[in-house]
Design a protein around this motif. Structure first.
Motif, short mmCIF file in Angstrom:
data_model
loop_
_atom_site.label_atom_id
_atom_site.label_comp_id
_atom_site.label_asym_id
_atom_site.label_seq_id
_atom_site.Cartn_x
_atom_site.Cartn_y
_atom_site.Cartn_z
N LYS A 1 -1.57 8.15 -6.10
CA LYS A 1 -2.26 8.92 -7.15
C LYS A 1 -2.85 8.00 -8.21
CE LYS A 1 0.48 13.07 -6.53
NZ LYS A 1 1.55 13.92 -7.04
N LEU A 2 -2.42 6.73 -8.21
CA LEU A 2 -2.97 5.74 -9.13
C LEU A 2 -4.31 5.25 -8.61
CD1 LEU A 2 0.29 3.67 -9.77
CD2 LEU A 2 -0.74 5.37 -11.29
N PRO A 3 -5.26 4.92 -9.52
CA PRO A 3 -6.58 4.48 -9.07
C PRO A 3 -6.51 3.15 -8.32
CG PRO A 3 -6.35 4.23 -11.46
CD PRO A 3 -5.14 4.95 -10.99
N GLY A 4 -7.23 3.07 -7.22
CA GLY A 4 -7.32 1.82 -6.47
C GLY A 4 -6.14 1.54 -5.56
N ILE A 5 -5.21 2.49 -5.45
CA ILE A 5 -4.03 2.29 -4.59
C ILE A 5 -4.20 3.11 -3.32
CG2 ILE A 5 -1.51 2.48 -4.38
CD1 ILE A 5 -2.29 0.52 -6.54
N GLY A 6 -4.39 2.39 -2.19
CA GLY A 6 -4.48 3.05 -0.89
C GLY A 6 -3.12 3.07 -0.22
N GLU A 7 -3.13 3.50 1.04
CA GLU A 7 -1.86 3.67 1.77
C GLU A 7 -1.11 2.36 1.96
OE1 GLU A 7 -0.10 5.64 5.89
OE2 GLU A 7 -2.21 5.93 5.37
#
Length: 198
Positions: free
Chosen positions: A16-22
């Motif tokens: 849910k944080l910006p720029g954080i993918g799986e």
């Protein structure tokens, strides 16, 4: 193979944080699992504290623990000068210089017709109220040099100038230590427009 449910939920939270993918979320989740319990508890408390203990200053819109914020309460600051920024983090950047001694106003965004953000969606009405009630002589517009930031600056300038208050814009252009040959056209144009006497 699926992640255990606690890891999956933690990954969902991180994503849910910006720029954080799986992949980054998985790395952070497994790092968190390996942290000692006191550090994890402290981290969780910090997250809760940010939501419970911080709010926006009723005068300038900056993030603060007390209302009004320290800057608005400081009578030694120049009450005739307001610097308008997009976000609270911009106030922190300006304060690190330790040179600006005026007040701030935080917009919490910029005008963006594409995203449906109009003047009533950001902190413009409160700025206009401040300008009517205070002895403000100059407003410095310090929005970013993006299309939206420029549009917001132009809108504010047109809105404020009829009141007789001086409206200025932060200079944009070449950064210190940069080479002209690597600068784009817009940066060079801003540098020429923002030239000053020597």
């Amino acid at each position: 193979m699926h992640y255990p449910e606690p890891i999956s939920k933690l990954m969902e939270s991180y994503m849910k944080l910006p720029g954080i993918g799986e992949k980054t979320a998985a790395r952070l989740a497994f790092y968190t699992v390996n942290m000692n319990e006191d550090d994890v508890t402290g981290f969780a408390k910090s997250l809760i504290s940010v939501k419970r203990d911080l709010h926006y200053c009723s005068i300038c819109g900056n993030m603060t623990e007390q209302d009004p914020c320290e800057i608005c309460q400081d009578k030694s600051r120049d009450q005739s000068l307001i610097l308008v920024v997009e976000h609270p983090k911009d106030v922190i950047s300006m304060e690190k210089m330790q040179e600006f001694k005026g007040l701030y106003h935080v917009l919490h965004g910029v005008l963006s017709p594409i995203e449906g953000t109009g003047p009533e969606d950001i902190n413009i009405p409160d700025l206009i109220k401040r300008l009517q009630n205070e002895e403000v002589k100059e407003v410095i517009i310090a929005t970013n040099a993006t299309a939206e930031g420029e549009a917001t600056a132009m809108y504010l300038s047109r809105l404020i100038k009829p009141s007789g208050i001086k409206v200025t814009r932060l200079a944009h252009g070449l950064s210190v230590g940069s080479d002209i040959e690597y600068a784009d056209e817009v940066t060079l144009l801003k540098a020429v427009e923002g030239r000053r006497d020597m």
